[in-house]
Design a protein around this motif. Sequence first.
Motif, PDB file in Angstrom:
ATOM      1  N   ILE A  31      22.167  52.401  24.164  1.00  0.00           N
ATOM      2  CA  ILE A  31      23.383  52.753  24.281  1.00  0.00           C
ATOM      3  C   ILE A  31      24.191  51.879  25.391  1.00  0.00           C
ATOM      4  N   GLY A  32      23.661  51.832  26.682  1.00  0.00           N
ATOM      5  CA  GLY A  32      24.043  51.147  27.553  1.00  0.00           C
ATOM      6  C   GLY A  32      24.120  49.701  27.432  1.00  0.00           C
ATOM      7  N   GLY A  33      22.849  49.316  26.770  1.00  0.00           N
ATOM      8  CA  GLY A  33      22.864  47.817  26.412  1.00  0.00           C
ATOM      9  C   GLY A  33      23.853  47.309  25.841  1.00  0.00           C
ATOM     10  N   ALA A  34      24.507  48.181  24.912  1.00  0.00           N
ATOM     11  CA  ALA A  34      25.607  47.759  24.217  1.00  0.00           C
ATOM     12  C   ALA A  34      26.719  47.272  24.728  1.00  0.00           C
ATOM     13  N   TYR A  35      26.901  47.648  25.646  1.00  0.00           N
ATOM     14  CA  TYR A  35      28.001  47.380  26.627  1.00  0.00           C
ATOM     15  C   TYR A  35      28.053  46.198  27.495  1.00  0.00           C
ATOM     16  N   VAL A  36      26.726  45.661  27.538  1.00  0.00           N
ATOM     17  CA  VAL A  36      26.312  44.541  28.602  1.00  0.00           C
ATOM     18  C   VAL A  36      27.045  43.266  28.320  1.00  0.00           C
ATOM     19  N   PRO A  37      27.183  42.828  26.840  1.00  0.00           N
ATOM     20  CA  PRO A  37      27.773  41.473  26.641  1.00  0.00           C
ATOM     21  C   PRO A  37      29.314  41.641  26.981  1.00  0.00           C
ATOM     22  N   ALA A  38      29.903  42.675  26.893  1.00  0.00           N
ATOM     23  CA  ALA A  38      31.363  42.694  27.350  1.00  0.00           C
ATOM     24  C   ALA A  38      31.346  42.798  28.809  1.00  0.00           C
ATOM     25  N   PHE A  39      30.668  43.165  29.740  1.00  0.00           N
ATOM     26  CA  PHE A  39      30.902  43.217  31.062  1.00  0.00           C
ATOM     27  C   PHE A  39      30.175  41.706  31.536  1.00  0.00           C
ATOM     28  N   VAL A  40      29.508  41.091  30.748  1.00  0.00           N
ATOM     29  CA  VAL A  40      29.049  39.566  31.003  1.00  0.00           C
ATOM     30  C   VAL A  40      30.122  38.743  31.097  1.00  0.00           C
ATOM     31  N   THR A  41      31.053  38.953  29.841  1.00  0.00           N
ATOM     32  CA  THR A  41      32.244  38.354  29.704  1.00  0.00           C
ATOM     33  C   THR A  41      33.244  38.557  30.915  1.00  0.00           C
ATOM     34  N   HIS A  42      33.376  39.940  31.145  1.00  0.00           N
ATOM     35  CA  HIS A  42      34.425  40.110  32.209  1.00  0.00           C
ATOM     36  C   HIS A  42      34.010  39.651  33.453  1.00  0.00           C
ATOM     37  N   LEU A  43      32.727  39.738  33.839  1.00  0.00           N
ATOM     38  CA  LEU A  43      32.500  39.162  35.158  1.00  0.00           C
ATOM     39  C   LEU A  43      32.867  37.515  35.167  1.00  0.00           C
ATOM     40  N   ARG A  44      32.821  36.993  34.238  1.00  0.00           N
ATOM     41  CA  ARG A  44      33.191  35.343  33.923  1.00  0.00           C
ATOM     42  C   ARG A  44      34.547  35.275  33.645  1.00  0.00           C
ATOM     43  N   GLN A  45      35.379  36.116  33.255  1.00  0.00           N
ATOM     44  CA  GLN A  45      36.696  35.875  33.081  1.00  0.00           C
ATOM     45  C   GLN A  45      37.526  36.497  34.224  1.00  0.00           C
ATOM     46  N   SER A  46      37.193  37.511  34.798  1.00  0.00           N
ATOM     47  CA  SER A  46      38.107  38.114  35.687  1.00  0.00           C
ATOM     48  C   SER A  46      37.878  37.657  37.135  1.00  0.00           C
ATOM     49  N   ALA A  47      38.615  38.280  38.137  1.00  0.00           N
ATOM     50  CA  ALA A  47      38.331  37.689  39.306  1.00  0.00           C
ATOM     51  C   ALA A  47      37.796  39.100  40.060  1.00  0.00           C
ATOM     52  N   PRO A  48      36.291  39.201  39.868  1.00  0.00           N
ATOM     53  CA  PRO A  48      35.754  40.230  40.260  1.00  0.00           C
ATOM     54  C   PRO A  48      35.898  41.012  41.764  1.00  0.00           C
ATOM     55  N   ALA A  49      36.335  39.943  42.594  1.00  0.00           N
ATOM     56  CA  ALA A  49      36.690  40.566  43.872  1.00  0.00           C
ATOM     57  C   ALA A  49      37.832  41.443  44.231  1.00  0.00           C
ATOM     58  N   SER A  50      38.668  41.325  42.953  1.00  0.00           N
ATOM     59  CA  SER A  50      39.675  42.176  42.867  1.00  0.00           C
ATOM     60  C   SER A  50      39.511  43.837  42.473  1.00  0.00           C
ATOM     61  N   TRP A  51      38.433  43.880  41.870  1.00  0.00           N
ATOM     62  CA  TRP A  51      38.186  45.395  41.322  1.00  0.00           C
ATOM     63  C   TRP A  51      36.616  45.892  41.496  1.00  0.00           C
ATOM     64  N   LEU A  52      35.620  44.879  42.009  1.00  0.00           N
ATOM     65  CA  LEU A  52      34.420  45.102  42.387  1.00  0.00           C
ATOM     66  C   LEU A  52      34.231  45.857  43.489  1.00  0.00           C
ATOM     67  N   PRO A  53      33.548  47.057  43.665  1.00  0.00           N
ATOM     68  CA  PRO A  53      33.377  47.621  45.085  1.00  0.00           C
ATOM     69  C   PRO A  53      32.282  46.812  45.861  1.00  0.00           C
ATOM     70  N   PRO A  54      32.347  46.413  47.101  1.00  0.00           N
ATOM     71  CA  PRO A  54      31.351  45.897  47.833  1.00  0.00           C
ATOM     72  C   PRO A  54      30.104  46.878  47.933  1.00  0.00           C
ATOM     73  N   ASP A  55      28.824  46.369  48.346  1.00  0.00           N
ATOM     74  CA  ASP A  55      27.759  46.994  48.356  1.00  0.00           C
ATOM     75  C   ASP A  55      27.946  48.109  49.221  1.00  0.00           C
ATOM     76  N   ASP A  56      28.414  47.727  50.451  1.00  0.00           N
ATOM     77  CA  ASP A  56      28.501  48.908  51.412  1.00  0.00           C
ATOM     78  C   ASP A  56      29.692  50.254  51.235  1.00  0.00           C
ATOM     79  N   GLU A  57      30.326  50.028  49.950  1.00  0.00           N
ATOM     80  CA  GLU A  57      31.157  51.252  49.533  1.00  0.00           C
ATOM     81  C   GLU A  57      30.427  51.905  48.547  1.00  0.00           C
ATOM     82  N   VAL A  58      29.347  51.597  47.988  1.00  0.00           N
ATOM     83  CA  VAL A  58      28.437  52.394  47.266  1.00  0.00           C
ATOM     84  C   VAL A  58      27.866  53.518  48.005  1.00  0.00           C
ATOM     85  N   PRO A  59      27.742  54.787  47.817  1.00  0.00           N
ATOM     86  CA  PRO A  59      27.038  55.791  48.504  1.00  0.00           C
ATOM     87  C   PRO A  59      25.811  55.440  48.616  1.00  0.00           C
TER      88      PRO A  59
END
Length: 258
Positions: free
Chosen positions: A146-174
């Motif tokens: 089920i999770g794998g079905a989402y992967v292609p969409a997120f690969v596209t999103h990482l390529r098309q978007s500006a991840p720095a604007s929404w992706l939390p840095p590692d140190d913000e992950v608990p």
Amino acid sequence: MSVTTTNPAADSPVLSGRHTEARRQAVKAAREIMVASGGTRNVTIAAVAKALRFTSPALYRYFPGGRVELLRAVHHTATESLAARMVVARGRQPADDVSAQLYALTHTVFSWSVAHPGEFSLLMGPDFHEVREGGEETDRDIAAIIGGAYVPAFVTHLRQSAPASWLPPDDEVPAELRDQVVEHSRTIAPGLEVPLGLGYLWIVAWRNFFGVMCMAAFGHLSFAYGDFEDMFDDMMAQALGLFGLELSDRVVPAPEAA
């Protein structure tokens, strides 16, 4: 001197085909019982054997592990069937609209769960305990499929978007969740380097969706929230926001929902 004996008939394509078909028919019968009863309670070796006009001992030939092995086969088949629907729904959306793809993928799971509460109960609900004990692969199975079905969409999103604007840095992950998030991400997207922040957002979004999905599948608070479609859309707006996205007005619904 040791002597190894073989039984050529045991490896016969004909017998192998019969074995596969018998298992397929048993899984189908078990799923029909689940649909009729709304859960796994009535799915027994005896009930499935009766539906197939087998004897119980004969059915054990195809499921030596008995009821648990049968239910795990049902779990896997239902999971793959749902994932196939998800892929079709994703493919129906505009190739450049990740928001529409994520909405369609998630709504497919949501609507399937409402329409199939018995199977949902086995896949992710109260009956999951029937296949969970001693079967970690079953737990990983649904995450990967089920999770794998989402992967292609997120690969596209990482390529098309500006991840720095929404992706939390590692140190913000608990810190206490980091190893767990990595393990989960590796199961969903084996072979890919998933940013830690993305893996964390996946589980944040999933735990919110899971609550809505359970409410809808079992009709919890339906006296107030009806078919839960409005709640679903509100949840999706929040989930998409985690990834820097907004609800799309280009979602192509499934034909039956059009």
